[in-house]
Scaffold this active site. Structure first.
Site, PDB file in Angstrom:
ATOM      1  N   SER A  64      51.921  26.084 -24.990  1.00  0.00           N
ATOM      2  CA  SER A  64      51.510  25.435 -24.072  1.00  0.00           C
ATOM      3  C   SER A  64      53.168  24.595 -23.496  1.00  0.00           C
ATOM      4  CB  SER A  64      51.107  23.826 -24.012  1.00  0.00           C
ATOM      5  OG  SER A  64      50.354  23.276 -22.806  1.00  0.00           O
ATOM      6  N   HIS A  69      59.430  13.480 -16.605  1.00  0.00           N
ATOM      7  CA  HIS A  69      59.646  13.099 -14.956  1.00  0.00           C
ATOM      8  C   HIS A  69      60.498  11.373 -14.581  1.00  0.00           C
ATOM      9  CE1 HIS A  69      59.352  13.640 -10.359  1.00  0.00           C
ATOM     10  NE2 HIS A  69      59.231  12.145 -10.393  1.00  0.00           N
ATOM     11  N   CYS A  84      49.557  23.657 -29.167  1.00  0.00           N
ATOM     12  CA  CYS A  84      48.572  24.506 -29.319  1.00  0.00           C
ATOM     13  C   CYS A  84      49.221  25.347 -31.065  1.00  0.00           C
ATOM     14  CB  CYS A  84      47.860  24.932 -28.348  1.00  0.00           C
ATOM     15  SG  CYS A  84      46.927  24.513 -27.245  1.00  0.00           S
TER      16      CYS A  84
END
Length: 124
Positions: A64, A69, A84
């Protein structure tokens, strides 16, 4: 057997070191180290430095992604750590993130993605 497909941590980090939040090379290293720590497989890392400050970055994983940010002017970072498989642990990535950004407070939303009824999964 897993009862879900993935583990997704949504992280709100406040009171972070403003210099770390604006250090694009440090952020890239933090992403790579986070991937290793959680036992995931790195495909690639992309980062971008904003002007006059702030950064964004994503580590694309076979399992994944880890994304960040930053807002140095607020001492704030928003992160997603989504993995995952049974062999990964997103909380191990959190240890690396905490060490680099040095937040004073962390809010964690812990989601199980792809919940399966009775441990089975059927596409329709």
């Amino acid at each position: 057997m897993l009862k879900y497909l993935g583990k997704h941590l949504i992280l709100e980090l406040w009171g972070c070191d403003p210099k770390a939040l604006d250090d694009i090379e440090g952020i890239e290293k933090m992403l790579v180290d986070s991937v290793k720590a959680c036992g995931a497989t790195l495909i690639c890392v992309r980062t971008h430095k904003f002007s006059p400050q702030g950064a964004t970055g994503v580590a694309v994983l076979a399992e994944s992604h880890i994304a960040i940010h930053t807002y140095p002017e607020y001492g704030y970072a928003a992160l997603d750590v989504f993995t995952c498989g049974e062999h990964t642990d997103p909380y191990k990535a959190l240890e690396v993130i905490r060490e680099f950004l040095k937040p004073k407070s962390i809010q964690i939303i812990d989601l199980k993605r792809g919940l399966m009824e009775n441990g089975t999964f059927e596409l329709k």
